[in-house]
Structures are given as C-alpha cells and as structure tokens.
Write a protein that holds these residues in place. Structure first.
Motif, PDB file in Angstrom:
ATOM      1  N   TYR A 198      -5.096  -3.052  14.659  1.00 33.79           N
ATOM      2  CA  TYR A 198      -4.281  -3.902  13.795  1.00 33.79           C
ATOM      3  C   TYR A 198      -4.458  -3.501  12.333  1.00 33.79           C
ATOM      4  O   TYR A 198      -3.482  -3.356  11.584  1.00 33.79           O
ATOM      5  N   THR A 199      -5.704  -3.324  11.917  1.00 36.01           N
ATOM      6  CA  THR A 199      -5.987  -2.977  10.529  1.00 36.01           C
ATOM      7  C   THR A 199      -5.360  -1.643  10.141  1.00 36.01           C
ATOM      8  O   THR A 199      -4.825  -1.486   9.041  1.00 36.01           O
ATOM      9  N   ASP A 200      -5.388  -0.707  11.072  1.00 35.98           N
ATOM     10  CA  ASP A 200      -4.827   0.612  10.788  1.00 35.98           C
ATOM     11  C   ASP A 200      -3.324   0.543  10.558  1.00 35.98           C
ATOM     12  O   ASP A 200      -2.771   1.274   9.724  1.00 35.98           O
ATOM     13  N   ALA A 201      -2.636  -0.354  11.283  1.00 34.78           N
ATOM     14  CA  ALA A 201      -1.174  -0.454  11.149  1.00 34.78           C
ATOM     15  C   ALA A 201      -0.772  -0.908   9.749  1.00 34.78           C
ATOM     16  O   ALA A 201       0.234  -0.437   9.205  1.00 34.78           O
ATOM     17  N   TYR A 202      -1.533  -1.826   9.154  1.00 35.48           N
ATOM     18  CA  TYR A 202      -1.155  -2.395   7.863  1.00 35.48           C
ATOM     19  C   TYR A 202      -1.894  -1.796   6.667  1.00 35.48           C
ATOM     20  O   TYR A 202      -1.401  -1.878   5.539  1.00 35.48           O
ATOM     21  N   PHE A 203      -3.042  -1.191   6.911  1.00 36.86           N
ATOM     22  CA  PHE A 203      -3.836  -0.685   5.789  1.00 36.86           C
ATOM     23  C   PHE A 203      -4.154   0.799   5.882  1.00 36.86           C
ATOM     24  O   PHE A 203      -4.676   1.379   4.931  1.00 36.86           O
ATOM     25  N   GLY A 204      -3.832   1.428   7.004  1.00 36.89           N
ATOM     26  CA  GLY A 204      -4.125   2.844   7.172  1.00 36.89           C
ATOM     27  C   GLY A 204      -3.051   3.750   6.579  1.00 36.89           C
ATOM     28  O   GLY A 204      -1.902   3.340   6.385  1.00 36.89           O
ATOM     29  N   VAL A 205      -3.448   4.985   6.292  1.00 36.92           N
ATOM     30  CA  VAL A 205      -2.525   6.008   5.775  1.00 36.92           C
ATOM     31  C   VAL A 205      -2.768   7.281   6.568  1.00 36.92           C
ATOM     32  O   VAL A 205      -3.884   7.822   6.560  1.00 36.92           O
ATOM     33  N   THR A 206      -1.742   7.778   7.256  1.00 35.71           N
ATOM     34  CA  THR A 206      -1.875   9.011   8.037  1.00 35.71           C
ATOM     35  C   THR A 206      -1.734  10.230   7.116  1.00 35.71           C
ATOM     36  O   THR A 206      -1.226  10.110   5.992  1.00 35.71           O
ATOM     37  N   GLY A 215       0.978  12.471  -2.816  1.00 34.21           N
ATOM     38  CA  GLY A 215      -0.404  12.407  -3.282  1.00 34.21           C
ATOM     39  C   GLY A 215      -0.800  11.073  -3.879  1.00 34.21           C
ATOM     40  O   GLY A 215      -1.950  10.890  -4.285  1.00 34.21           O
ATOM     41  N   ARG A 216       0.126  10.112  -3.925  1.00 33.92           N
ATOM     42  CA  ARG A 216      -0.234   8.797  -4.468  1.00 33.92           C
ATOM     43  C   ARG A 216      -1.205   8.071  -3.527  1.00 33.92           C
ATOM     44  O   ARG A 216      -2.029   7.273  -3.973  1.00 33.92           O
ATOM     45  N   PHE A 217      -1.064   8.331  -2.232  1.00 29.98           N
ATOM     46  CA  PHE A 217      -1.991   7.756  -1.250  1.00 29.98           C
ATOM     47  C   PHE A 217      -2.809   8.868  -0.623  1.00 29.98           C
ATOM     48  O   PHE A 217      -2.307   9.966  -0.372  1.00 29.98           O
ATOM     49  N   THR A 218      -4.068   8.566  -0.359  1.00 34.69           N
ATOM     50  CA  THR A 218      -4.934   9.495   0.362  1.00 34.69           C
ATOM     51  C   THR A 218      -5.036   9.050   1.814  1.00 34.69           C
ATOM     52  O   THR A 218      -4.830   7.877   2.139  1.00 34.69           O
ATOM     53  N   THR A 219      -5.338   9.985   2.688  1.00 33.85           N
ATOM     54  CA  THR A 219      -5.490   9.645   4.099  1.00 33.85           C
ATOM     55  C   THR A 219      -6.597   8.613   4.270  1.00 33.85           C
ATOM     56  O   THR A 219      -7.677   8.731   3.678  1.00 33.85           O
ATOM     57  N   TYR A 220      -6.313   7.602   5.089  1.00 32.83           N
ATOM     58  CA  TYR A 220      -7.283   6.519   5.246  1.00 32.83           C
ATOM     59  C   TYR A 220      -7.179   5.930   6.643  1.00 32.83           C
ATOM     60  O   TYR A 220      -6.085   5.602   7.105  1.00 32.83           O
ATOM     61  N   ALA A 221      -8.311   5.803   7.334  1.00 35.21           N
ATOM     62  CA  ALA A 221      -8.351   5.256   8.693  1.00 35.21           C
ATOM     63  C   ALA A 221      -9.348   4.094   8.721  1.00 35.21           C
ATOM     64  O   ALA A 221     -10.541   4.289   8.961  1.00 35.21           O
ATOM     65  N   ASP A 260     -10.559  -1.733   0.826  1.00 35.35           N
ATOM     66  CA  ASP A 260     -10.697  -0.356   0.356  1.00 35.35           C
ATOM     67  C   ASP A 260      -9.469   0.502   0.618  1.00 35.35           C
ATOM     68  O   ASP A 260      -9.440   1.690   0.261  1.00 35.35           O
ATOM     69  N   SER A 261      -8.446  -0.069   1.243  1.00 39.54           N
ATOM     70  CA  SER A 261      -7.238   0.689   1.559  1.00 39.54           C
ATOM     71  C   SER A 261      -6.512   1.137   0.282  1.00 39.54           C
ATOM     72  O   SER A 261      -6.403   0.368  -0.678  1.00 39.54           O
ATOM     73  N   PRO A 262      -5.994   2.360   0.258  1.00 41.34           N
ATOM     74  CA  PRO A 262      -5.183   2.813  -0.886  1.00 41.34           C
ATOM     75  C   PRO A 262      -3.966   1.921  -1.122  1.00 41.34           C
ATOM     76  O   PRO A 262      -3.505   1.787  -2.255  1.00 41.34           O
ATOM     77  N   ILE A 263      -3.466   1.296  -0.041  1.00 34.94           N
ATOM     78  CA  ILE A 263      -2.312   0.406  -0.166  1.00 34.94           C
ATOM     79  C   ILE A 263      -2.685  -0.823  -0.988  1.00 34.94           C
ATOM     80  O   ILE A 263      -1.925  -1.272  -1.848  1.00 34.94           O
ATOM     81  N   VAL A 264      -3.867  -1.365  -0.739  1.00 35.73           N
ATOM     82  CA  VAL A 264      -4.330  -2.541  -1.476  1.00 35.73           C
ATOM     83  C   VAL A 264      -4.682  -2.176  -2.905  1.00 35.73           C
ATOM     84  O   VAL A 264      -4.421  -2.929  -3.845  1.00 35.73           O
ATOM     85  N   LYS A 265      -5.279  -0.992  -3.095  1.00 34.62           N
ATOM     86  CA  LYS A 265      -5.632  -0.560  -4.451  1.00 34.62           C
ATOM     87  C   LYS A 265      -4.392  -0.390  -5.323  1.00 34.62           C
ATOM     88  O   LYS A 265      -4.463  -0.533  -6.550  1.00 34.62           O
TER      89      LYS A 265
END
Length: 287
Positions: A198-206, A215-221, A260-265
């Motif tokens: 669930y967390t990966d769907a809303y806060f993860g970045v592939t 490059g605005r978002f970095t990969t995040y799992a 810590d998600s790039p989306i939240v930052k």
C-alpha cells in the motif's frame, strides 16, 4: 395524485432500507455488529442492544452529507473540498437471527469498517509530473472499540484493493464529554499504519518514474509500518429530534517511510482535515 406520489416515495425509502439491510445483514450477523463505517465513522453500537428504545422499528439508520476539506492526495500541500456521504446503521433486527445495536454506545463494540481513496491523476497536479496514476482504492475490514462514560479506545484493520493493495488501519483513543443530552464531544490521539504494498503505491517512485520526472524525484521503495500520527476531534449535536450536525477535524503528521518519500518532500508531511455535515436518523418497520 399527491397521495400516490407520497406512497411511491415511501416505497422507495423502504425498498432502499431493505436493500441496505440485506447487503449489510450478513456482516452484522457474522460480526455481531450493526454499524457501517463510511467516510464519517462514528463508533459502532454495542453488542448488548436496548431494543425497547425503538418500539416496533426493525431498522434504524442515519443518512446525511458532509463537506470535507482534505489534502488533494496524501502528502499534498494543497487542499480540496469534496462532498462526503454520512451513512450509519444504528439498529437492525432480523427475524430468526437477532437484534444488533442500540442507542447506548458504552461497552465493547465490533463492526465493519470501510475506506475509500479517490484516483490520483498525475496530470491534475504539476508537482507530480512523471509519476503514473493511481486508481481509486477501496478498503474493507473490521473496527472494534470499548467505550466508558468519558473515554474510549478503538482500532480498525482493513484490506485495501484497487489502485493500492495491502493492509491498512488505525488505532486511537478519545476523551468524551457530554455537556448536554444533545451534545457529544470527542478528542484524542490517533495513528495509522499500512503494509509495504500500500505504501509503495502512494509514496514509492519507480526508476522509470524517476526518469520521466526529469530527476525531480529519486527512486524510492518504502516499507510498511506506521504511516501517520496525530490528533482528531469530533462534535455531534442533535439540533432537532433525529436531526444532527456533525463536525470532525484532525491533524496528522506523516512518519516513517511515508514521511521520507520524495513525493511528500515536494508537498507537506503535515496533513489537516475538516468536515461539517448534517444527518438524519430514520426508523422503519420492515418485517
């Protein structure tokens, strides 16, 4: 003609009520509960009902509408106002099965819990450019609580499916004040949790999303765990017999891997909600 129209309206209400009873009746029987939790989620009614409170009524439910101010998406620093239905079942008596619910909410309660998160389309938010859309997510599970005269504790766990899949839930406690017979006030701490899927769907970045974002978002799992902590408060006032004004407000701070998600930052880890609505209790003799 007017009488026929009124009879037609009454038939519609009774048919709709019966449909609700049939839809939720199996859940109520299986869990000894009477409450359908929606976006507005008051406590489920107790396992020891006071059927005499309702006379000949077999089905007592509440319908209403609330205007809700909430973030555009989890982690957003922009807000939107949306209409949210108020739906709750206070009492249901099924011949041959038993009665569930009652006016006195004190004691142990258990009932179904539902949640819904609308679709997140990246094209609607310039700050999310490069991310893929997340379809609407539906949540289904159980909520349990124990209420005393001036306090309560509660917890809920739901399975999420649709745009995001996994386990989600929340826990909390409230101090309860009843200044008058018509007014109930609640306030206390709350926390939510979610599984890694669930967390990966809303806060993860592939990796592909990170590339598409320029490059605005970095990969995040992100991993699962506690998602937010905060406080919530509600007020409920019976303005007329069976008519209620409901107010809800909350503050949540995203924590753990969600924070810590790039989306939240790119947005805000502090999330606020406020709802104000009106509802009415209906009593029907179905059987």
């Amino acid at each position: 003609m007017r009488r026929e129209w009124l009879e037609y309206q009454d038939m519609i209400v009774r048919t709709g009520a019966l449909a609700l009873a049939l839809v939720f009746g199996s859940s109520l029987a299986a869990t000894a509960a009477d409450h359908v939790a929606g976006p507005y989620d008051p406590n489920p009614a107790p396992l020891a009902p006071a059927a005499s409170d309702y006379g000949d009524a077999d089905f007592v439910f509440e319908l209403g509408i609330s205007g809700f101010v909430s973030p555009d998406y989890e982690g957003s620093d922009e807000y939107q106002i949306t209409p949210v239905p108020i739906v709750s079942i206070e009492y249901l008596s099924i011949p041959g099965i038993g009665a569930f619910g009652g006016r006195d909410g004190r004691g142990f309660s258990i009932g179904p819990s539902f949640g819904y998160t609308g679709e997140r389309e990246a094209s609607d938010f310039p700050e999310l450019a490069g991310l893929t859309d997340v379809d609407a997510t539906y949540e289904l599970g159980l909520k349990a609580s124990y209420e005393w005269e001036n306090a309560e504790i509660y917890g809920a766990a739901r399975y999420a499916f649709g745009g995001a899949e996994g386990l989600v839930g929340d826990i909390g406690a409230n101090v309860i004040a009843r200044p008058t017979e018509r007014l109930i006030l609640k306030a206390g701490p709350t926390a939510s949790f979610a599984s890694s899927d669930y967390t990966d769907a809303y806060f993860g970045v592939t990796p592909s999303e990170a590339f598409a974002s320029g490059g605005r978002f970095t990969t995040y799992a992100p991993k699962g765990g506690f998602k937010s902590v905060g406080v919530a408060a509600s007020a409920r006032y019976e303005i007329f017999t069976d008519w209620f004004v409901n107010a809800d407000a909350s503050y949540e701070r995203l924590v753990g891997d969600a924070k810590d998600s790039p989306i939240v930052k790119a947005g805000d880890e502090n999330q606020y909600t406020f709802g104000l609505g009106i509802s009415r209790r209906f009593s029907l003799d179905l059987f």
